[in-house]
Design an enzyme around this catalytic site. Sequence first.
Site, mmCIF file in Angstrom:
data_model
loop_
_atom_site.group_PDB
_atom_site.id
_atom_site.type_symbol
_atom_site.label_atom_id
_atom_site.label_comp_id
_atom_site.label_asym_id
_atom_site.label_seq_id
_atom_site.Cartn_x
_atom_site.Cartn_y
_atom_site.Cartn_z
ATOM 1 N N ASP A 112 0.812 -1.213 0.000
ATOM 2 C CA ASP A 112 0.000 0.000 0.000
ATOM 3 C C ASP A 112 0.843 1.260 0.000
ATOM 4 O OD1 ASP A 112 -2.422 -1.162 -0.057
ATOM 5 O OD2 ASP A 112 -2.890 -0.863 2.056
ATOM 6 N N LYS A 153 -3.659 3.577 -2.856
ATOM 7 C CA LYS A 153 -4.715 3.893 -1.892
ATOM 8 C C LYS A 153 -5.969 4.202 -2.676
ATOM 9 C CE LYS A 153 -3.552 8.739 -1.739
ATOM 10 N NZ LYS A 153 -3.565 9.973 -0.994
ATOM 11 N N GLY A 189 0.203 -0.458 5.733
ATOM 12 C CA GLY A 189 0.737 0.467 6.724
ATOM 13 C C GLY A 189 0.129 0.187 8.094
ATOM 14 N N ILE A 225 -6.450 -2.393 11.877
ATOM 15 C CA ILE A 225 -6.911 -1.079 12.345
ATOM 16 C C ILE A 225 -7.134 -0.224 11.100
ATOM 17 C CG2 ILE A 225 -6.399 0.953 13.769
ATOM 18 C CD1 ILE A 225 -6.382 -1.254 15.655
ATOM 19 N N MET A 237 -7.558 9.380 9.543
ATOM 20 C CA MET A 237 -8.180 9.914 8.315
ATOM 21 C C MET A 237 -9.101 11.092 8.608
ATOM 22 S SD MET A 237 -9.102 6.204 6.634
ATOM 23 C CE MET A 237 -9.628 5.469 8.170
#
Length: 265
Positions: free
Chosen positions: A51, A73, A104, A109, A186
């Site tokens: 990623d 992504k 990552g 999570i 995010m």
Amino acid sequence: MNDEYRTGRMITNNQLPGGKVWLVGAGPGDPGLLTVKAAGLIARADAIVYDHLVGPGIIDQARPDARKVYAGKQASRHSLPQEAINRLLVDLAREGLSVVRLKGGDPFIFGRGGEELETLAASGIPFEVVPGVTAAAGCAAYGGFPLTHREHAQGVTFVTGHLKDNTVDLDWPALARPGHTVVFYMGISAAAEICRQLIAHGLAADTPAAVVRNGTLSSQETLLATLGTLPEAIARSGIKPPALIVVGSVVGLHAKLNWFEKAHP
Ligand code: SAH
């Protein structure tokens, strides 16, 4: 599968069994935060699907002849859609390859790791999961914010601040509790809404709040503010993802405990 894997002992020079996928967390950025198990798998895999957020230098540890596929992504034009990634993992494993799916942080999570495993399970492909240091743990350590310092917080919650239809649908009364740390993944584009909701649900406008960008990398940046001032501070600084928002009085400890930024000013 050999016994070394079954017992979880350190990986030595053995070859990985083919036809199998390892879902591996690469940690938050600093390659030194890879687990020993992750490093061993990366060095031996036939194929690596990785990623955007996998730290610099980590892919270089793969075998020179390993097949390396950048899955990117979601938001980028060059990324593979999730269904294509799921299919790719199945196809590579069916070719008989040992496949490392590298993500990552920690794969469970906010990593969509669960969805990928469901596809593998449905296709009868064997898999293992290797946890990684999640961004919240990395940013807390390298930012000097002990997430549950006992004089400040009895607990910590990790939530996604991802905007959907211009709102963030979260349990605000549960998040706006005193004596609690909240970490938003995010959340940068939703920062104004996050701060507004936390204040509306009872947190003081002067509650410390920070943004940590590129945590654990030498490019790490920290923006310190309060719930009342964070949105403007973000706009003024132009700070961009990948970044976490950390809310709670532990953020105030940064001034005393930020060993890392002192070493990388
Ligand atoms: N599985 C990952 C999270 C993936 S979601 C983990 O466990 O860390 C992607 C979000 O993680 C980013 O938008 C950002 O909020 C956060 N993130 C990942 N790496 C980061 C880093 N080095 N510094 C700050 N935030 C990071």
